[in-house]
Enzyme design. Structure first.
Site, PDB file in Angstrom:
ATOM      1  N   GLN A 118      -5.730  -0.020  -3.554  1.00  0.00           N
ATOM      2  CA  GLN A 118      -6.477  -1.097  -4.222  1.00  0.00           C
ATOM      3  C   GLN A 118      -7.405  -0.573  -5.316  1.00  0.00           C
ATOM      4  OE1 GLN A 118      -8.259  -3.952  -1.550  1.00  0.00           O
ATOM      5  NE2 GLN A 118      -9.739  -4.612  -3.080  1.00  0.00           N
ATOM      6  N   CYS A 155      -1.760  -3.356   6.659  1.00  0.00           N
ATOM      7  CA  CYS A 155      -1.638  -2.073   7.381  1.00  0.00           C
ATOM      8  C   CYS A 155      -2.844  -1.863   8.287  1.00  0.00           C
ATOM      9  CB  CYS A 155      -1.464  -0.908   6.409  1.00  0.00           C
ATOM     10  SG  CYS A 155      -2.884  -0.573   5.353  1.00  0.00           S
ATOM     11  N   HIS A 208      -5.569  -6.291   3.893  1.00  0.00           N
ATOM     12  CA  HIS A 208      -4.594  -5.208   4.047  1.00  0.00           C
ATOM     13  C   HIS A 208      -3.903  -5.318   5.395  1.00  0.00           C
ATOM     14  CE1 HIS A 208      -5.801  -2.509   0.606  1.00  0.00           C
ATOM     15  NE2 HIS A 208      -6.740  -3.439   0.582  1.00  0.00           N
ATOM     16  N   CYS A 265       0.848  -1.192   0.000  1.00  0.00           N
ATOM     17  CA  CYS A 265       0.000   0.000   0.000  1.00  0.00           C
ATOM     18  C   CYS A 265       0.882   1.240   0.000  1.00  0.00           C
ATOM     19  CB  CYS A 265      -0.960   0.010   1.181  1.00  0.00           C
ATOM     20  SG  CYS A 265      -0.235   0.486   2.755  1.00  0.00           S
ATOM     21  N   GLU A 266       0.418   2.277  -0.693  1.00  0.00           N
ATOM     22  CA  GLU A 266       1.256   3.470  -0.801  1.00  0.00           C
ATOM     23  C   GLU A 266       1.186   4.334   0.447  1.00  0.00           C
ATOM     24  OE1 GLU A 266      -0.134   5.410  -4.336  1.00  0.00           O
ATOM     25  OE2 GLU A 266      -1.501   6.708  -3.233  1.00  0.00           O
ATOM     26  N   HIS A 267       0.296   4.002   1.373  1.00  0.00           N
ATOM     27  CA  HIS A 267       0.199   4.804   2.597  1.00  0.00           C
ATOM     28  C   HIS A 267       1.161   4.324   3.679  1.00  0.00           C
ATOM     29  CE1 HIS A 267      -4.143   5.529   1.111  1.00  0.00           C
ATOM     30  NE2 HIS A 267      -3.349   6.485   0.687  1.00  0.00           N
ATOM     31  N   HIS A 268       1.379   3.020   3.753  1.00  0.00           N
ATOM     32  CA  HIS A 268       2.229   2.469   4.819  1.00  0.00           C
ATOM     33  C   HIS A 268       3.359   1.603   4.285  1.00  0.00           C
ATOM     34  CE1 HIS A 268      -1.894   3.062   6.437  1.00  0.00           C
ATOM     35  NE2 HIS A 268      -1.255   3.534   7.490  1.00  0.00           N
TER      36      HIS A 268
HETATM   37 ZN   LIG Z   1      -1.947   1.150   4.172  1.00  0.00          ZN
END
Ligand SMILES: [Zn+2]
Length: 193
Positions: A123, A153, A151, A82-85
């Site tokens: 996603q 994260c 996910h 994921c690009e956030h975490h």
């Molecule tokens: Zn994430």
């Protein structure tokens, strides 16, 4: 003794060594000596989808054919970050399309999935990119993509119950316009083997 230092010039390995120290670890201890190099290789492999063009993947595997029934490839496994975490999300991709004179070799669809999953992703975006890649390379009557994923994260941080899945879909052309086409696709996806 091998040097505990990462190979000179490997910027990712050097960053990971700093990260380990920042986390309170001793990057020079036995178990961690080779870790920065390993993480660097793993991260490069898991993000090797950048710069790969979908049209190059399918280029030698698009065939003219009159077949006009729905083609469905389901349960394609994928692993992404994921690009956030930068933590893994993973699951299955289901792809369907209605050809309009062109079909693609079946092995190319999992390869397309791999190219888009081997990038930092969200996603919803990955789902759309897979659908749009097929749409632009095959110009079919319609395309449907459904992605089911866990996910880490969310699960590892306790934001969501372990095992919970997130489901996203992207429908283009007749898959969007015609409820019967969409229903046929979703029915084939839900049906177990
Ligand atoms: Zn994430």
């Amino acid at each position: 003794m091998a040097s505990p230092k990462p190979e000179p010039g490997d910027a990712i390995a050097e960053l990971v060594e700093s990260l380990l120290a920042e986390l309170g670890e001793d990057p020079s201890r036995q178990g961690l000596k080779a870790t920065p190099g390993r993480v660097s290789r793993a991260m490069r492999e898991l993000t090797d989808g950048y710069g790969v063009k979908p049209e190059d993947i399918v280029a030698d595997a698009v065939f003219d054919q009159d077949y006009d029934e729905m083609v469905v490839v389901k349960d394609i496994p994928f692993y992404s970050l994921c690009e956030h975490h930068m933590l893994p999300f993973f699951g299955q991709v289901h792809v369907g399309y209605l050809p309009k004179g062109k079909v693609v070799g079946l092995s190319k669809i999992p390869r397309l999935v791999e190219v888009f999953s081997h990038r930092l992703q969200i996603q919803e975006q990955m789902t759309r990119q897979i659908a749009e890649a097929l749409n632009s390379t095959l110009a079919p009557r319609g395309v449907g993509v459904v992605v089911e994923a866990r996910h880490l994260c969310m699960e590892m941080r306790g934001v969501e119950t372990p095992g919970g899945r997130m489901i996203t879909s992207c429908m283009l052309g007749t898959f969007r316009r015609d409820p019967r086409t969409r229903a046929e696709f979703l029915d084939l996806v839900r049906r177990s083997a």
